[in-house]
Design a protein around this motif. Sequence first.
Motif, PDB file in Angstrom:
ATOM      1  N   MET A   1       0.832  -1.200   0.000  1.00 54.75           N
ATOM      2  CA  MET A   1       0.000   0.000   0.000  1.00 54.75           C
ATOM      3  C   MET A   1       0.866   1.249   0.000  1.00 54.75           C
ATOM      4  N   GLY A   2       0.232   2.408  -0.236  1.00 53.08           N
ATOM      5  CA  GLY A   2       0.971   3.656  -0.366  1.00 53.08           C
ATOM      6  C   GLY A   2       1.475   4.193   0.961  1.00 53.08           C
ATOM      7  N   LYS A   3       2.189   5.321   0.876  1.00 53.63           N
ATOM      8  CA  LYS A   3       2.824   5.879   2.077  1.00 53.63           C
ATOM      9  C   LYS A   3       1.789   6.488   3.030  1.00 53.63           C
ATOM     10  N   ILE A   4       2.162   6.498   4.300  1.00 52.96           N
ATOM     11  CA  ILE A   4       1.290   7.007   5.368  1.00 52.96           C
ATOM     12  C   ILE A   4       1.988   8.176   6.052  1.00 52.96           C
ATOM     13  N   PHE A   5       1.252   9.250   6.244  1.00 53.67           N
ATOM     14  CA  PHE A   5       1.769  10.392   7.002  1.00 53.67           C
ATOM     15  C   PHE A   5       1.004  10.438   8.328  1.00 53.67           C
ATOM     16  N   MET A   6       1.719  10.501   9.452  1.00 59.35           N
ATOM     17  CA  MET A   6       1.043  10.586  10.753  1.00 59.35           C
ATOM     18  C   MET A   6       1.441  11.878  11.466  1.00 59.35           C
ATOM     19  N   THR A   7       0.422  12.703  11.799  1.00 61.43           N
ATOM     20  CA  THR A   7       0.681  13.918  12.577  1.00 61.43           C
ATOM     21  C   THR A   7       0.659  13.572  14.073  1.00 61.43           C
ATOM     22  N   GLY A   8       1.046  14.551  14.875  1.00 56.96           N
ATOM     23  CA  GLY A   8       1.101  14.309  16.335  1.00 56.96           C
ATOM     24  C   GLY A   8       2.168  13.313  16.704  1.00 56.96           C
ATOM     25  N   ALA A   9       3.186  13.203  15.820  1.00 56.74           N
ATOM     26  CA  ALA A   9       4.105  12.070  15.883  1.00 56.74           C
ATOM     27  C   ALA A   9       5.000  12.059  17.120  1.00 56.74           C
ATOM     28  N   SER A  10       5.217  13.227  17.737  1.00 60.43           N
ATOM     29  CA  SER A  10       6.073  13.251  18.934  1.00 60.43           C
ATOM     30  C   SER A  10       5.262  13.023  20.207  1.00 60.43           C
ATOM     31  N   GLY A  11       3.945  12.801  20.068  1.00 60.47           N
ATOM     32  CA  GLY A  11       3.074  12.717  21.239  1.00 60.47           C
ATOM     33  C   GLY A  11       2.973  11.311  21.814  1.00 60.47           C
ATOM     34  N   ASN A  12       2.232  11.215  22.904  1.00 59.94           N
ATOM     35  CA  ASN A  12       2.121   9.954  23.666  1.00 59.94           C
ATOM     36  C   ASN A  12       1.479   8.841  22.846  1.00 59.94           C
ATOM     37  N   LEU A  13       0.425   9.158  22.128  1.00 64.58           N
ATOM     38  CA  LEU A  13      -0.285   8.108  21.392  1.00 64.58           C
ATOM     39  C   LEU A  13       0.515   7.649  20.174  1.00 64.58           C
ATOM     40  N   ALA A  14       1.039   8.606  19.408  1.00 63.96           N
ATOM     41  CA  ALA A  14       1.801   8.243  18.204  1.00 63.96           C
ATOM     42  C   ALA A  14       3.025   7.394  18.566  1.00 63.96           C
ATOM     43  N   ARG A  15       3.595   7.654  19.721  1.00 67.03           N
ATOM     44  CA  ARG A  15       4.745   6.874  20.189  1.00 67.03           C
ATOM     45  C   ARG A  15       4.393   5.387  20.273  1.00 67.03           C
ATOM     46  N   VAL A  16       3.144   5.082  20.540  1.00 70.75           N
ATOM     47  CA  VAL A  16       2.702   3.684  20.636  1.00 70.75           C
ATOM     48  C   VAL A  16       2.297   3.152  19.257  1.00 70.75           C
ATOM     49  N   ILE A  17       1.724   4.015  18.431  1.00 66.80           N
ATOM     50  CA  ILE A  17       1.263   3.575  17.100  1.00 66.80           C
ATOM     51  C   ILE A  17       2.449   3.340  16.158  1.00 66.80           C
ATOM     52  N   THR A  18       3.463   4.202  16.249  1.00 69.48           N
ATOM     53  CA  THR A  18       4.584   4.152  15.290  1.00 69.48           C
ATOM     54  C   THR A  18       5.202   2.757  15.164  1.00 69.48           C
ATOM     55  N   PRO A  19       5.616   2.116  16.279  1.00 66.65           N
ATOM     56  CA  PRO A  19       6.265   0.804  16.089  1.00 66.65           C
ATOM     57  C   PRO A  19       5.332  -0.262  15.530  1.00 66.65           C
ATOM     58  N   VAL A  20       4.039  -0.149  15.809  1.00 67.09           N
ATOM     59  CA  VAL A  20       3.082  -1.144  15.291  1.00 67.09           C
ATOM     60  C   VAL A  20       2.990  -1.025  13.765  1.00 67.09           C
ATOM     61  N   LEU A  21       2.920   0.207  13.266  1.00 73.75           N
ATOM     62  CA  LEU A  21       2.857   0.401  11.803  1.00 73.75           C
ATOM     63  C   LEU A  21       4.187   0.023  11.157  1.00 73.75           C
ATOM     64  N   GLU A  57       0.723  21.077   2.350  1.00 73.17           N
ATOM     65  CA  GLU A  57       0.468  20.329   1.109  1.00 73.17           C
ATOM     66  C   GLU A  57       1.735  19.614   0.640  1.00 73.17           C
ATOM     67  N   ALA A  58       2.854  20.340   0.668  1.00 73.11           N
ATOM     68  CA  ALA A  58       4.119  19.717   0.249  1.00 73.11           C
ATOM     69  C   ALA A  58       4.488  18.558   1.183  1.00 73.11           C
ATOM     70  N   ALA A  59       4.214  18.741   2.479  1.00 70.92           N
ATOM     71  CA  ALA A  59       4.556  17.677   3.446  1.00 70.92           C
ATOM     72  C   ALA A  59       3.728  16.415   3.183  1.00 70.92           C
ATOM     73  N   PHE A  60       2.443  16.591   2.863  1.00 70.00           N
ATOM     74  CA  PHE A  60       1.548  15.433   2.679  1.00 70.00           C
ATOM     75  C   PHE A  60       1.661  14.821   1.277  1.00 70.00           C
ATOM     76  N   SER A  61       2.242  15.567   0.355  1.00 70.29           N
ATOM     77  CA  SER A  61       2.297  15.109  -1.036  1.00 70.29           C
ATOM     78  C   SER A  61       3.009  13.751  -1.135  1.00 70.29           C
ATOM     79  N   GLY A  62       2.462  12.855  -1.949  1.00 74.50           N
ATOM     80  CA  GLY A  62       3.080  11.531  -2.127  1.00 74.50           C
ATOM     81  C   GLY A  62       2.594  10.504  -1.109  1.00 74.50           C
ATOM     82  N   HIS A  63       1.682  10.919  -0.223  1.00 70.94           N
ATOM     83  CA  HIS A  63       1.140   9.994   0.774  1.00 70.94           C
ATOM     84  C   HIS A  63      -0.304   9.629   0.418  1.00 70.94           C
ATOM     85  N   GLU A  64      -0.628   8.360   0.636  1.00 70.29           N
ATOM     86  CA  GLU A  64      -1.978   7.874   0.319  1.00 70.29           C
ATOM     87  C   GLU A  64      -2.926   8.086   1.508  1.00 70.29           C
ATOM     88  N   THR A  65      -2.366   7.953   2.716  1.00 70.54           N
ATOM     89  CA  THR A  65      -3.195   7.984   3.929  1.00 70.54           C
ATOM     90  C   THR A  65      -2.624   8.995   4.901  1.00 70.54           C
TER      91      THR A  65
END
Length: 288
Positions: A1-21, A57-65
Amino acid sequence: MGKIFMTGASGNLARVITPVLHQAGLELTLGSRQRPEVVPGGAEYTPVDLTEPAHLEAAFSGHETLILISPVVKHEVGMVENALAAARQAGVKKVVAIGIMNEAKRVQIPHFENKRRIVELIKESGLEYVILKPSFFFQNDGMVLAPLREHDVYALPIGSVGLNAVDTRDIADATLRVVTSETFDGQEIPLCSPDRCTGEGNAQVWSEVLGKEITYAGDDLGAFTAGIRNAFATTVDEWLVDDLTTMMRINQTVGNHATDHDLAASETVLGHAPRRYKDFVAETAAAF
Ligand SMILES: NC(=O)c1ccc[n+]([C@@H]2O[C@H](COP(=O)([O-])OP(=O)(O)OC[C@H]3O[C@@H](n4cnc5c(N)ncnc54)[C@H](OP(=O)(O)O)[C@@H]3O)[C@@H](O)[C@H]2O)c1
């Protein structure tokens, strides 16, 4: 599948989601103002400020999700408006957003009202979407581990009505499932456990796990508010102090209960039974 961009990446929740993805082999770009403590090998980091639409827009460009994690701040709705507009312009196909369970029934809490509006914006955006709506996190106990260890008190004043809380690792599991499948597209999905957490009940679980009496500190909102103020290093965000105090008052008076339907929806999206509070406590205590 295509690339994924995740915001809030330095936060508590993203810290847990990042390794799973990452462990699932997904191509991931992490976005926040500060670089996350851990950026796994192969993942990228792109600085983003959701209050500054020009570069999004430039940051999200090239991401599917786009996994849209927005902070609890007064102007959260404006941040999400910026992100959705940029996602559309950048050709993002699907947004997976983190909301809050029962937000529309708790709009006296300012950030729940923000989340209610955000749900509307996402549904109007024209993007494919899934909105995950977690309840109160088990991991909020992290705020009160010091008094627990040092004074044998459970100091989170969540009251006696009850919150069907959730483990953030389940939010990560659900995120992976909705990102990698179309099955859940167009849905708003509550994330909760069968454990209706209360102050006395959580103190009892900690007592059993630690083998000593842990006492609930009671429903004192004054102490809670003072604790939030102390947590600010320099300037106090009065909006956030009022918001979190209001949330805790609503937790005490109304709670946040899951229905059988909510519990079934959680289990369906997880593909396994929700993690349980007593297991979270046992794991946390083992790391003391
Ligand atoms: N805690 C709960 O019990 C609970 C329950 C249900 C739902 N939720 C929801 O879960 C979500 C995530 O919570 P969390 O604990 O991970 O929050 P958090 O630790 O406060 O993280 C917030 C993130 O937002 C980023 N951020 C802040 N301002 C920004 C800006 N101007 N531009 C770009 N990024 C910005 C922060 O990074 P930088 O500062 O580096 O930019 C950080 O990465 C929130 O939406 C919350 O409403 C929480």
